[in-house]
Scaffold this motif. Structure first.
Motif, mmCIF file in Angstrom:
data_model
loop_
_atom_site.group_PDB
_atom_site.id
_atom_site.type_symbol
_atom_site.label_atom_id
_atom_site.label_comp_id
_atom_site.label_asym_id
_atom_site.label_seq_id
_atom_site.Cartn_x
_atom_site.Cartn_y
_atom_site.Cartn_z
ATOM 1 N N ARG A 277 0.840 -1.197 0.000
ATOM 2 C CA ARG A 277 0.000 0.000 0.000
ATOM 3 C C ARG A 277 0.867 1.235 0.000
ATOM 4 O O ARG A 277 1.820 1.338 0.775
ATOM 5 C CB ARG A 277 -0.943 0.021 1.208
ATOM 6 N N GLU A 278 0.545 2.144 -0.883
ATOM 7 C CA GLU A 278 1.237 3.422 -0.970
ATOM 8 C C GLU A 278 0.178 4.518 -0.982
ATOM 9 O O GLU A 278 -0.569 4.658 -1.954
ATOM 10 C CB GLU A 278 2.107 3.491 -2.220
ATOM 11 N N GLY A 279 0.094 5.261 0.105
ATOM 12 C CA GLY A 279 -0.973 6.252 0.223
ATOM 13 C C GLY A 279 -2.327 5.566 0.209
ATOM 14 O O GLY A 279 -2.582 4.649 0.993
ATOM 15 N N SER A 280 -3.198 5.970 -0.699
ATOM 16 C CA SER A 280 -4.527 5.362 -0.790
ATOM 17 C C SER A 280 -4.572 4.220 -1.806
ATOM 18 O O SER A 280 -5.623 3.600 -1.980
ATOM 19 C CB SER A 280 -5.556 6.426 -1.194
ATOM 20 N N THR A 281 -3.458 3.927 -2.465
ATOM 21 C CA THR A 281 -3.442 2.888 -3.490
ATOM 22 C C THR A 281 -3.019 1.555 -2.891
ATOM 23 O O THR A 281 -1.928 1.423 -2.340
ATOM 24 C CB THR A 281 -2.484 3.258 -4.633
ATOM 25 N N THR A 282 -3.898 0.575 -3.000
ATOM 26 C CA THR A 282 -3.650 -0.772 -2.499
ATOM 27 C C THR A 282 -3.355 -1.708 -3.661
ATOM 28 O O THR A 282 -4.018 -1.641 -4.701
ATOM 29 C CB THR A 282 -4.880 -1.297 -1.737
ATOM 30 N N SER A 283 -2.369 -2.568 -3.477
ATOM 31 C CA SER A 283 -2.100 -3.639 -4.425
ATOM 32 C C SER A 283 -2.180 -4.955 -3.654
ATOM 33 O O SER A 283 -1.373 -5.204 -2.758
ATOM 34 C CB SER A 283 -0.717 -3.475 -5.065
ATOM 35 N N TYR A 284 -3.164 -5.771 -4.000
ATOM 36 C CA TYR A 284 -3.387 -7.043 -3.318
ATOM 37 C C TYR A 284 -3.257 -8.172 -4.337
ATOM 38 O O TYR A 284 -3.879 -8.134 -5.400
ATOM 39 C CB TYR A 284 -4.779 -7.079 -2.684
ATOM 40 N N THR A 285 -2.443 -9.172 -4.026
ATOM 41 C CA THR A 285 -2.188 -10.277 -4.951
ATOM 42 C C THR A 285 -2.397 -11.600 -4.241
ATOM 43 O O THR A 285 -1.975 -11.768 -3.090
ATOM 44 C CB THR A 285 -0.748 -10.216 -5.494
ATOM 45 N N ARG A 286 -3.032 -12.524 -4.924
ATOM 46 C CA ARG A 286 -3.230 -13.865 -4.351
ATOM 47 C C ARG A 286 -3.136 -14.911 -5.457
ATOM 48 O O ARG A 286 -3.751 -14.770 -6.518
ATOM 49 C CB ARG A 286 -4.593 -13.974 -3.673
ATOM 50 N N GLY A 287 -2.368 -15.959 -5.175
ATOM 51 C CA GLY A 287 -2.345 -17.111 -6.058
ATOM 52 C C GLY A 287 -3.432 -18.080 -5.640
ATOM 53 O O GLY A 287 -3.632 -18.329 -4.452
ATOM 54 N N MET A 288 -4.168 -18.604 -6.611
ATOM 55 C CA MET A 288 -5.247 -19.547 -6.292
ATOM 56 C C MET A 288 -5.439 -20.493 -7.473
ATOM 57 O O MET A 288 -4.814 -20.348 -8.529
ATOM 58 C CB MET A 288 -6.544 -18.794 -5.972
ATOM 59 N N ARG A 289 -6.334 -21.423 -7.265
ATOM 60 C CA ARG A 289 -6.641 -22.394 -8.317
ATOM 61 C C ARG A 289 -8.111 -22.245 -8.680
ATOM 62 O O ARG A 289 -8.983 -22.399 -7.834
ATOM 63 C CB ARG A 289 -6.332 -23.819 -7.845
ATOM 64 N N LEU A 290 -8.378 -21.939 -9.940
ATOM 65 C CA LEU A 290 -9.748 -21.761 -10.415
ATOM 66 C C LEU A 290 -10.003 -22.711 -11.574
ATOM 67 O O LEU A 290 -9.246 -22.720 -12.550
ATOM 68 C CB LEU A 290 -9.985 -20.314 -10.868
#
Length: 319
Positions: A277-290
């Motif tokens: 997170r930088e200021g109000s900008t969020t970067s969220y990453t997740r590895g999953m199986r779909l």
């Protein structure tokens, strides 16, 4: 994003998201809503119009925590188009120009901001935010009007806007997190209205303005399968008609914007998630199986971490 000068900075320096536009669409808001602050929505409408009506040059500061950037920013209008220039005065001092943005182009964020995209009359943004108007500060030599915007749920941030009383131009915006903590602040330090762009040499980057229509699927890399985001915070809507197998989806509620990216992987990832997170900008990453396929889901935008996590968890493959 609809915050005039701040939007230019975000688009050219911070955020690579391209938001579609609606040509020639009128602006209106649901004044019949009992929860809507008509005065506040009137000021937001004036702010939106200022983006098409006000030319300026100025110096702005952009602060995120201890990081402070100073930039020169300018906007001129000619022949039904706007042209914008941003030059960093700190760090590397790079210059960026964006040319040829049609003045009759209204972005979906602006439409939502004023209740235009609602299919039935309702409260629009007033359903998700509380608004309050008050006397503002004097910023860059101009008297401001303060519009406080408080979220009604935990899925979005709050804002404090300072608008120029004469033109509605955004003079300062503070983005607020939990406990009204200021996550970032954009503000004019010097401002001159109605001045043309100064000739610039040594411009490192030129961006021709792009204007995908919301009914036309966005370009970009394609996936081998279709997918969808099955949960969004209330009030968020797609900014364009992304193709079913497009690797990106972008959403806005009129104030905030975020994008969801899906990458198909050739091998499994270790379970877990990554958050930056930088200021109000969020970067969220997740590895999953779909659907038996390892994928990497990334949510990037101006939303709290838990919102990004819930959006990522809702990604599904479509058969």
């Amino acid at each position: 994003m609809v915050f005039t000068a701040r939007s230019l900075f975000q688009a050219l320096v911070v955020n690579t998201t391209i938001v579609a536009c609606l040509f020639g669409a009128p602006l209106a808001f649901a004044s019949s809503c009992s929860e809507a602050d008509v005065e506040a929505l009137g000021w937001l409408a004036k702010m939106s119009r200022s983006y098409r009506e006000v030319a300026y040059q100025g110096v702005v500061t952009f602060q995120r925590g201890d990081d402070l950037q100073v930039m020169q920013i300018a906007r001129s209008m000619e022949g039904g188009q706007s042209h914008e220039l941003l030059t960093r005065l700190t760090g590397q001092g790079a210059s960026v120009v964006r040319l040829g943005h049609p003045l009759n182009c209204t972005h979906p964020g602006q439409q939502l901001l004023l209740g235009e995209l609602q299919q039935v009359p309702d409260c629009g943004l007033a359903k998700y935010y509380r608004f309050q108007v008050g006397e503002g500060d004097r910023i860059a030599g101009r008297q401001g009007v303060r519009v406080q915007i408080q979220p009604r749920d935990v899925y979005r941030f709050g804002y404090i806007l300072e608008l120029d009383r004469e033109t509605g131009l955004l003079l300062r915006i503070s983005t607020l997190g939990r406990g009204d903590k200021i996550l970032e602040r954009f503000q004019f330090a010097d401002l001159h209205l109605g001045e043309p762009l100064s000739p610039q040499r040594d411009v490192q980057t030129v961006h021709p303005a792009r204007h995908p229509h919301p009914d036309i699927p966005a370009g970009g890399p394609a996936l081998s399968a279709s997918w969808q985001v099955s949960w969004l915070p209330g009030g968020f809507t797609p900014t364009d008609a992304a193709a079913a197998a497009s690797a990106r989806r972008t959403y806005t509620d009129g104030l905030a914007v975020f994008s969801v990216f899906l990458e198909q992987l050739s091998r499994e990832l270790q379970p877990g998630e990554g958050v930056a997170r930088e200021g109000s900008t969020t970067s969220y990453t997740r590895g999953m199986r779909l659907a038996g396929q390892p994928v990497l889901v990334t949510v990037v935008g101006e939303v709290p971490v838990n919102t990004a996590r819930m959006v990522a968890d809702s990604v599904r493959m479509v058969h």
